[in-house]
Design a protein around this motif. Structure first.
Motif, PDB file in Angstrom:
ATOM      1  N   ALA A 157       0.832  -1.208   0.000  1.00 26.02           N
ATOM      2  CA  ALA A 157       0.000   0.000   0.000  1.00 26.02           C
ATOM      3  C   ALA A 157       0.864   1.255   0.000  1.00 26.02           C
ATOM      4  O   ALA A 157       0.582   2.217  -0.729  1.00 26.02           O
ATOM      5  N   GLU A 158       1.915   1.257   0.804  1.00 27.46           N
ATOM      6  CA  GLU A 158       2.813   2.426   0.838  1.00 27.46           C
ATOM      7  C   GLU A 158       3.486   2.634  -0.516  1.00 27.46           C
ATOM      8  O   GLU A 158       3.625   3.766  -0.980  1.00 27.46           O
ATOM      9  N   ALA A 159       3.893   1.538  -1.167  1.00 27.66           N
ATOM     10  CA  ALA A 159       4.508   1.636  -2.489  1.00 27.66           C
ATOM     11  C   ALA A 159       3.515   2.175  -3.515  1.00 27.66           C
ATOM     12  O   ALA A 159       3.867   3.012  -4.365  1.00 27.66           O
ATOM     13  N   LEU A 160       2.276   1.725  -3.419  1.00 27.41           N
ATOM     14  CA  LEU A 160       1.232   2.187  -4.342  1.00 27.41           C
ATOM     15  C   LEU A 160       0.962   3.679  -4.155  1.00 27.41           C
ATOM     16  O   LEU A 160       0.872   4.436  -5.131  1.00 27.41           O
ATOM     17  N   VAL A 161       0.841   4.115  -2.910  1.00 24.69           N
ATOM     18  CA  VAL A 161       0.599   5.536  -2.626  1.00 24.69           C
ATOM     19  C   VAL A 161       1.755   6.388  -3.161  1.00 24.69           C
ATOM     20  O   VAL A 161       1.538   7.448  -3.755  1.00 24.69           O
ATOM     21  N   ALA A 162       2.987   5.920  -2.984  1.00 29.50           N
ATOM     22  CA  ALA A 162       4.152   6.645  -3.502  1.00 29.50           C
ATOM     23  C   ALA A 162       4.128   6.712  -5.026  1.00 29.50           C
ATOM     24  O   ALA A 162       4.452   7.741  -5.626  1.00 29.50           O
ATOM     25  N   GLU A 163       3.707   5.604  -5.650  1.00 29.71           N
ATOM     26  CA  GLU A 163       3.646   5.545  -7.121  1.00 29.71           C
ATOM     27  C   GLU A 163       2.594   6.511  -7.673  1.00 29.71           C
ATOM     28  O   GLU A 163       2.808   7.165  -8.692  1.00 29.71           O
ATOM     29  N   ILE A 164       1.464   6.618  -6.999  1.00 29.83           N
ATOM     30  CA  ILE A 164       0.384   7.507  -7.457  1.00 29.83           C
ATOM     31  C   ILE A 164       0.790   8.967  -7.308  1.00 29.83           C
ATOM     32  O   ILE A 164       0.575   9.787  -8.190  1.00 29.83           O
ATOM     33  N   GLY A 165       1.364   9.297  -6.156  1.00 36.56           N
ATOM     34  CA  GLY A 165       1.769  10.678  -5.880  1.00 36.56           C
ATOM     35  C   GLY A 165       0.588  11.543  -5.471  1.00 36.56           C
ATOM     36  O   GLY A 165      -0.573  11.215  -5.719  1.00 36.56           O
ATOM     37  N   GLY A 166       0.885  12.647  -4.811  1.00 38.73           N
ATOM     38  CA  GLY A 166      -0.150  13.609  -4.446  1.00 38.73           C
ATOM     39  C   GLY A 166      -1.086  13.142  -3.354  1.00 38.73           C
ATOM     40  O   GLY A 166      -2.211  13.643  -3.236  1.00 38.73           O
ATOM     41  N   LEU A 167      -0.645  12.183  -2.533  1.00 41.42           N
ATOM     42  CA  LEU A 167      -1.456  11.670  -1.426  1.00 41.42           C
ATOM     43  C   LEU A 167      -0.551  11.413  -0.236  1.00 41.42           C
ATOM     44  O   LEU A 167       0.633  11.101  -0.402  1.00 41.42           O
ATOM     45  N   GLU A 168      -1.117  11.531   0.967  1.00 43.56           N
ATOM     46  CA  GLU A 168      -0.361  11.166   2.160  1.00 43.56           C
ATOM     47  C   GLU A 168      -1.209  10.235   3.015  1.00 43.56           C
ATOM     48  O   GLU A 168      -2.436  10.352   3.053  1.00 43.56           O
ATOM     49  N   VAL A 169      -0.546   9.306   3.687  1.00 44.86           N
ATOM     50  CA  VAL A 169      -1.240   8.357   4.563  1.00 44.86           C
ATOM     51  C   VAL A 169      -1.543   9.046   5.891  1.00 44.86           C
ATOM     52  O   VAL A 169      -0.649   9.585   6.540  1.00 44.86           O
ATOM     53  N   VAL A 170      -2.813   9.052   6.272  1.00 44.23           N
ATOM     54  CA  VAL A 170      -3.249   9.613   7.550  1.00 44.23           C
ATOM     55  C   VAL A 170      -3.277   8.511   8.609  1.00 44.23           C
ATOM     56  O   VAL A 170      -2.925   8.718   9.767  1.00 44.23           O
ATOM     57  N   TRP A 171      -3.714   7.323   8.205  1.00 40.74           N
ATOM     58  CA  TRP A 171      -3.858   6.192   9.129  1.00 40.74           C
ATOM     59  C   TRP A 171      -3.871   4.904   8.312  1.00 40.74           C
ATOM     60  O   TRP A 171      -4.390   4.879   7.197  1.00 40.74           O
ATOM     61  N   MET A 172      -3.278   3.848   8.884  1.00 40.20           N
ATOM     62  CA  MET A 172      -3.313   2.543   8.234  1.00 40.20           C
ATOM     63  C   MET A 172      -3.392   1.481   9.323  1.00 40.20           C
ATOM     64  O   MET A 172      -2.710   1.582  10.345  1.00 40.20           O
ATOM     65  N   GLY A 173      -4.218   0.474   9.107  1.00 41.20           N
ATOM     66  CA  GLY A 173      -4.320  -0.593  10.086  1.00 41.20           C
ATOM     67  C   GLY A 173      -4.847  -1.871   9.472  1.00 41.20           C
ATOM     68  O   GLY A 173      -5.432  -1.859   8.382  1.00 41.20           O
ATOM     69  N   VAL A 174      -4.623  -2.972  10.169  1.00 46.47           N
ATOM     70  CA  VAL A 174      -5.141  -4.269   9.744  1.00 46.47           C
ATOM     71  C   VAL A 174      -6.281  -4.617  10.693  1.00 46.47           C
ATOM     72  O   VAL A 174      -6.122  -4.573  11.910  1.00 46.47           O
ATOM     73  N   GLU A 175      -7.442  -4.920  10.111  1.00 47.26           N
ATOM     74  CA  GLU A 175      -8.639  -5.170  10.913  1.00 47.26           C
ATOM     75  C   GLU A 175      -9.239  -6.526  10.568  1.00 47.26           C
ATOM     76  O   GLU A 175      -9.091  -7.008   9.443  1.00 47.26           O
ATOM     77  N   PRO A 176      -9.938  -7.137  11.535  1.00 48.59           N
ATOM     78  CA  PRO A 176     -10.618  -8.399  11.242  1.00 48.59           C
ATOM     79  C   PRO A 176     -11.797  -8.175  10.307  1.00 48.59           C
ATOM     80  O   PRO A 176     -12.295  -7.049  10.175  1.00 48.59           O
ATOM     81  N   SER A 177     -12.232  -9.245   9.688  1.00 47.38           N
ATOM     82  CA  SER A 177     -13.421  -9.187   8.841  1.00 47.38           C
ATOM     83  C   SER A 177     -14.633  -8.789   9.682  1.00 47.38           C
ATOM     84  O   SER A 177     -14.746  -9.152  10.849  1.00 47.38           O
ATOM     85  N   ARG A 178     -15.531  -8.031   9.089  1.00 44.64           N
ATOM     86  CA  ARG A 178     -16.789  -7.677   9.756  1.00 44.64           C
ATOM     87  C   ARG A 178     -17.916  -8.605   9.313  1.00 44.64           C
ATOM     88  O   ARG A 178     -19.057  -8.433   9.714  1.00 44.64           O
ATOM     89  N   LYS A 179     -17.584  -9.587   8.452  1.00 41.61           N
ATOM     90  CA  LYS A 179     -18.568 -10.569   7.997  1.00 41.61           C
ATOM     91  C   LYS A 179     -18.477 -11.806   8.889  1.00 41.61           C
ATOM     92  O   LYS A 179     -17.419 -12.434   8.958  1.00 41.61           O
ATOM     93  N   PRO A 180     -19.564 -12.177   9.559  1.00 41.49           N
ATOM     94  CA  PRO A 180     -19.508 -13.338  10.454  1.00 41.49           C
ATOM     95  C   PRO A 180     -19.133 -14.633   9.736  1.00 41.49           C
ATOM     96  O   PRO A 180     -18.530 -15.516  10.333  1.00 41.49           O
TER      97      PRO A 180
END
Length: 194
Positions: A155-178
């Motif tokens: 994701a960080e590599a993709l954001v750098a490749e796109i340009g013009g964006l900064e990461v505010v927050w990133m996290g790994v979360e469990p599925s919300r589908k039971p």
């Protein structure tokens, strides 16, 4: 391929996803927006989140690539829901918020930079963007749907490749589908710098 899956399975997909509790990620996103902000729900699926944002007082524009899903979302939200692909996005600085929950993961990795630049350009400077991908690396096909999985590094590599964006927050979360409790998701909040 993926859009055909949603056309064939629109009603089942709607029923399986419309009730998923997304209140926590929606709140994380919404508290970074001003009251009444313009929000684009990109790949809105059932319309669950578009409806919640509308009820919160945001000005919501929503689209989905599947005509049948868009029709179900229209009925569920009472909002106009456009039929459009990510490749057809052409807004320029039109939204303060961009919500792409579990939707960009269907874009092939090679096309993600150009698609995401289109979406970035739809945000005003200072605008906030929520996106989520199944956690992992690489591309795969499962039962007629294509997935691009991302981990933090990708994701960080993709954001750098796109340009013009900064990461505010990133996290790994469990599925919300039971029905898939062991699935994990990479959730990212981006800002288009002012």
């Amino acid at each position: 391929m993926t859009s055909e899956f949603y056309e064939r399975n629109a009603e089942d997909y709607f029923r399986a996803t419309v009730g998923i509790d997304m209140s926590e990620p929606r709140e994380r996103f919404a508290r970074l927006l001003s009251p009444g902000a313009r929000v684009l729900d990109a790949g809105c699926g059932s319309g669950r989140d578009a409806r919640a944002f509308h009820e919160r007082g945001f000005q919501v524009t929503a689209f989905d690539a599947s005509p049948r899903l868009a029709a179900l979302a229209r009925e569920h939200t009472g909002l106009p829901v456009e039929v459009r692909t990510f490749q057809e996005v052409a807004w320029c600085e039109a939204f303060e918020g961009l919500w792409a929950s579990a939707s960009l993961l269907h874009v092939p990795r090679a096309e993600l930079p150009s698609v995401m630049r289109r979406l970035r350009d739809a945000l005003v400077p200072g605008g906030i963007w929520h996106l989520s991908f199944k956690y992992g690396a690489g591309e795969r096909e499962v039962e007629g749907r294509r997935f691009t999985d991302l981990d933090e590094r990708a994701a960080e590599a993709l954001v750098a490749e796109i340009g013009g964006l900064e990461v505010v927050w990133m996290g790994v979360e469990p599925s919300r589908k039971p029905q898939v409790p062991d699935e994990r998701w990479l959730v990212v909040l981006l800002r288009r710098p002012a």
